[in-house]
Design a protein around this motif. Sequence first.
Motif, PDB file in Angstrom:
ATOM      1  N   PHE A 116       0.844  -1.195   0.000  1.00  0.00           N
ATOM      2  CA  PHE A 116       0.000   0.000   0.000  1.00  0.00           C
ATOM      3  C   PHE A 116       0.881   1.247   0.000  1.00  0.00           C
ATOM      4  CE2 PHE A 116       0.522  -1.576   4.321  1.00  0.00           C
ATOM      5  CZ  PHE A 116       1.012  -0.475   5.003  1.00  0.00           C
ATOM      6  N   ALA A 117       0.376   2.308  -0.605  1.00  0.00           N
ATOM      7  CA  ALA A 117       1.130   3.561  -0.682  1.00  0.00           C
ATOM      8  C   ALA A 117       0.156   4.729  -0.565  1.00  0.00           C
ATOM      9  CB  ALA A 117       1.902   3.646  -1.994  1.00  0.00           C
ATOM     10  N   ILE A 118       0.677   5.897  -0.198  1.00  0.00           N
ATOM     11  CA  ILE A 118      -0.147   7.090  -0.007  1.00  0.00           C
ATOM     12  C   ILE A 118       0.355   8.228  -0.891  1.00  0.00           C
ATOM     13  CG2 ILE A 118      -0.887   8.865   1.625  1.00  0.00           C
ATOM     14  CD1 ILE A 118      -0.931   6.904   3.804  1.00  0.00           C
ATOM     15  N   VAL A 119      -0.588   8.914  -1.532  1.00  0.00           N
ATOM     16  CA  VAL A 119      -0.300  10.165  -2.233  1.00  0.00           C
ATOM     17  C   VAL A 119      -0.801  11.282  -1.323  1.00  0.00           C
ATOM     18  CG1 VAL A 119      -0.732  11.580  -4.264  1.00  0.00           C
ATOM     19  CG2 VAL A 119      -0.527   9.098  -4.488  1.00  0.00           C
ATOM     20  N   PHE A 120       0.112  12.074  -0.782  1.00  0.00           N
ATOM     21  CA  PHE A 120      -0.263  13.093   0.190  1.00  0.00           C
ATOM     22  C   PHE A 120      -0.833  14.332  -0.494  1.00  0.00           C
ATOM     23  CE2 PHE A 120       3.032  10.534   2.225  1.00  0.00           C
ATOM     24  CZ  PHE A 120       2.407  10.208   3.426  1.00  0.00           C
ATOM     25  N   GLN A 121      -1.495  15.156   0.319  1.00  0.00           N
ATOM     26  CA  GLN A 121      -2.199  16.323  -0.204  1.00  0.00           C
ATOM     27  C   GLN A 121      -1.247  17.365  -0.794  1.00  0.00           C
ATOM     28  OE1 GLN A 121      -4.908  18.015   2.602  1.00  0.00           O
ATOM     29  NE2 GLN A 121      -5.296  19.848   1.407  1.00  0.00           N
ATOM     30  N   GLY A 181       0.191  20.581 -11.137  1.00  0.00           N
ATOM     31  CA  GLY A 181      -0.325  19.332 -11.672  1.00  0.00           C
ATOM     32  C   GLY A 181       0.773  18.312 -11.932  1.00  0.00           C
ATOM     33  N   MET A 182       1.915  18.759 -12.418  1.00  0.00           N
ATOM     34  CA  MET A 182       3.034  17.846 -12.680  1.00  0.00           C
ATOM     35  C   MET A 182       3.614  17.304 -11.381  1.00  0.00           C
ATOM     36  SD  MET A 182       4.969  19.756 -15.855  1.00  0.00           S
ATOM     37  CE  MET A 182       6.147  18.444 -16.116  1.00  0.00           C
ATOM     38  N   ARG A 183       3.663  18.145 -10.346  1.00  0.00           N
ATOM     39  CA  ARG A 183       4.164  17.668  -9.052  1.00  0.00           C
ATOM     40  C   ARG A 183       3.237  16.591  -8.493  1.00  0.00           C
ATOM     41  NH1 ARG A 183       5.550  23.298  -8.084  1.00  0.00           N
ATOM     42  NH2 ARG A 183       3.609  23.601  -6.936  1.00  0.00           N
ATOM     43  N   GLN A 184       1.923  16.796  -8.651  1.00  0.00           N
ATOM     44  CA  GLN A 184       0.995  15.792  -8.145  1.00  0.00           C
ATOM     45  C   GLN A 184       1.100  14.493  -8.938  1.00  0.00           C
ATOM     46  OE1 GLN A 184      -0.266  14.829  -5.325  1.00  0.00           O
ATOM     47  NE2 GLN A 184      -1.402  16.737  -5.093  1.00  0.00           N
ATOM     48  N   ARG A 185       1.307  14.596 -10.247  1.00  0.00           N
ATOM     49  CA  ARG A 185       1.516  13.404 -11.069  1.00  0.00           C
ATOM     50  C   ARG A 185       2.799  12.684 -10.657  1.00  0.00           C
ATOM     51  NH1 ARG A 185      -1.290  13.404 -16.247  1.00  0.00           N
ATOM     52  NH2 ARG A 185      -2.634  15.239 -16.419  1.00  0.00           N
ATOM     53  N   GLU A 203      -6.743  13.911  -0.664  1.00  0.00           N
ATOM     54  CA  GLU A 203      -7.087  15.176  -1.325  1.00  0.00           C
ATOM     55  C   GLU A 203      -6.024  15.584  -2.345  1.00  0.00           C
ATOM     56  OE1 GLU A 203      -9.323  18.066   0.627  1.00  0.00           O
ATOM     57  OE2 GLU A 203      -9.318  17.092   2.560  1.00  0.00           O
ATOM     58  N   PRO A 204      -5.747  14.750  -3.335  1.00  0.00           N
ATOM     59  CA  PRO A 204      -4.657  15.036  -4.270  1.00  0.00           C
ATOM     60  C   PRO A 204      -4.943  16.172  -5.245  1.00  0.00           C
ATOM     61  CG  PRO A 204      -5.872  13.110  -4.997  1.00  0.00           C
ATOM     62  CD  PRO A 204      -6.427  13.477  -3.659  1.00  0.00           C
ATOM     63  N   THR A 205      -6.187  16.631  -5.324  1.00  0.00           N
ATOM     64  CA  THR A 205      -6.515  17.682  -6.302  1.00  0.00           C
ATOM     65  C   THR A 205      -6.910  18.996  -5.646  1.00  0.00           C
ATOM     66  OG1 THR A 205      -8.848  16.994  -6.401  1.00  0.00           O
ATOM     67  CG2 THR A 205      -7.333  15.933  -7.925  1.00  0.00           C
ATOM     68  N   MET A 212      -7.059  20.957 -14.263  1.00  0.00           N
ATOM     69  CA  MET A 212      -6.054  19.999 -13.821  1.00  0.00           C
ATOM     70  C   MET A 212      -6.669  18.928 -12.926  1.00  0.00           C
ATOM     71  SD  MET A 212      -3.096  18.908 -14.143  1.00  0.00           S
ATOM     72  CE  MET A 212      -2.521  20.260 -15.184  1.00  0.00           C
ATOM     73  N   GLN A 213      -7.676  19.303 -12.118  1.00  0.00           N
ATOM     74  CA  GLN A 213      -8.379  18.305 -11.320  1.00  0.00           C
ATOM     75  C   GLN A 213      -8.950  17.214 -12.218  1.00  0.00           C
ATOM     76  OE1 GLN A 213     -11.415  20.040  -8.871  1.00  0.00           O
ATOM     77  NE2 GLN A 213      -9.982  21.030  -7.489  1.00  0.00           N
ATOM     78  N   ARG A 214      -9.574  17.632 -13.299  1.00  0.00           N
ATOM     79  CA  ARG A 214     -10.180  16.675 -14.224  1.00  0.00           C
ATOM     80  C   ARG A 214      -9.114  15.763 -14.825  1.00  0.00           C
ATOM     81  NH1 ARG A 214     -15.356  14.818 -15.500  1.00  0.00           N
ATOM     82  NH2 ARG A 214     -15.223  13.776 -17.506  1.00  0.00           N
ATOM     83  N   GLN A 215      -7.993  16.333 -15.203  1.00  0.00           N
ATOM     84  CA  GLN A 215      -6.921  15.535 -15.805  1.00  0.00           C
ATOM     85  C   GLN A 215      -6.367  14.515 -14.812  1.00  0.00           C
ATOM     86  OE1 GLN A 215      -3.915  18.064 -17.502  1.00  0.00           O
ATOM     87  NE2 GLN A 215      -5.338  19.119 -18.849  1.00  0.00           N
ATOM     88  N   ILE A 216      -6.180  14.928 -13.551  1.00  0.00           N
ATOM     89  CA  ILE A 216      -5.661  14.014 -12.534  1.00  0.00           C
ATOM     90  C   ILE A 216      -6.656  12.881 -12.285  1.00  0.00           C
ATOM     91  CG2 ILE A 216      -5.032  13.779 -10.103  1.00  0.00           C
ATOM     92  CD1 ILE A 216      -2.873  15.129 -11.718  1.00  0.00           C
ATOM     93  N   LEU A 217      -7.940  13.201 -12.201  1.00  0.00           N
ATOM     94  CA  LEU A 217      -8.957  12.175 -11.983  1.00  0.00           C
ATOM     95  C   LEU A 217      -8.992  11.174 -13.132  1.00  0.00           C
ATOM     96  CD1 LEU A 217     -11.901  14.285 -10.520  1.00  0.00           C
ATOM     97  CD2 LEU A 217     -10.492  12.636  -9.312  1.00  0.00           C
ATOM     98  N   GLU A 218      -8.897  11.676 -14.358  1.00  0.00           N
ATOM     99  CA  GLU A 218      -8.880  10.781 -15.511  1.00  0.00           C
ATOM    100  C   GLU A 218      -7.630   9.910 -15.501  1.00  0.00           C
ATOM    101  OE1 GLU A 218      -9.257  13.394 -18.831  1.00  0.00           O
ATOM    102  OE2 GLU A 218     -11.447  13.562 -18.663  1.00  0.00           O
TER     103      GLU A 218
END
Length: 361
Positions: A116-121, A181-185, A203-205, A212-218
């Motif tokens: 398991f892994a976590i993507v932080f806010q 957006g690139m940092r979150q990716r 809360e990654p977006t 960018m929220q839409r792109q990350i969700l997709e």
Amino acid sequence: MTAVTTASGMPGALAASQVADPILEIRDLTVEYGFGENPVRVLDHVNLTLGRGELLGLAGESGCGKSTLAYGATRLLPPPGVIRSGEVIFRGRDRDAYDILELRDKDLRAARWRDFAIVFQGAMNSLNPVHRLGDQIMDAVKAHQPKVKRAEARDRAAYLLDMVGISTDRMKAYPHQLSGGMRQRAMIATALALEPELLIMDEPTTALDVVMQRQILEEIADLRQRLGFSVIFITHDVSLLVEVADRIAIMYAGEIVEQAGAQDAYRRPRHPYTKGLLSSFPPLRGARRELGGIPGSPPDLAALPAGCPFAARCPHAFDRCRVEDPVLGPTAFAATEPTRLVACHLHTDPGVEVPAELALR
């Protein structure tokens, strides 16, 4: 590491037997902040089950306990957070089930990123500002797989960045040279470095614009389809979850107050709090409607009132709500929605008529 073979029956929660092939079972998790005689209880006997390959949305106002649930379940709670009770059972494909809360430190370190892994806010706070992006992903790979050669780790980092839509020439970039957006990716790529079976996204977006929220969700939906991992997606924006989540759990004051399929929760909310959350966001399609919102503020967890913690803000509260905290369970419409759970006396008190906006339709 101790294998777990106990049954999965959980009072007041969706039993694992009702979730196809469960990968994670959170049972009776209670978390408090503070030591001594007066700690603050921030999670109160929370139960939650996640199916393999499922995307579960966890929503609620700020301070309701969403992130605490994720960090408590993965033993990432900073002091003075203390886990008082509960089990967190992880069921990997190729390993015996185990309780994350019972792992030794060595086994816990091995399980992170592998299982398991976590993507932080805050991606900018999670990435090291003085190290290049590629080096940070390579370090994550080498830390868990020390026998991997550096060239292999570099190829793996390049592959991961390409997989999330970042050009490999950004391997040498520093975090401040990337957009939000690139940092979150990049954080998503790092979390997937060892191909975990469960990805928790906190809360990654939140800090991103709507495009960018839409792109990350997709991106998340596409990666989940390709790689087959399970997701717990934490957000305060219920509308984000409608299109991507399979199921939604709503939290309030350290408790889960409703669980349902994503479309059911959106179109037919049963709990007044869920209804209020949905009324706080404008619809993207259809006729205009006045935003409702929720009056008042969340309760002080250090001095919770008697009864239902939402009663003071609820337009449908009655006498029982002010003296008895409702238990998460089936609604009066269980015959037609067997997997929905709600913690609300409106659906359990036979002497009270369910308001039309929360009734079966």
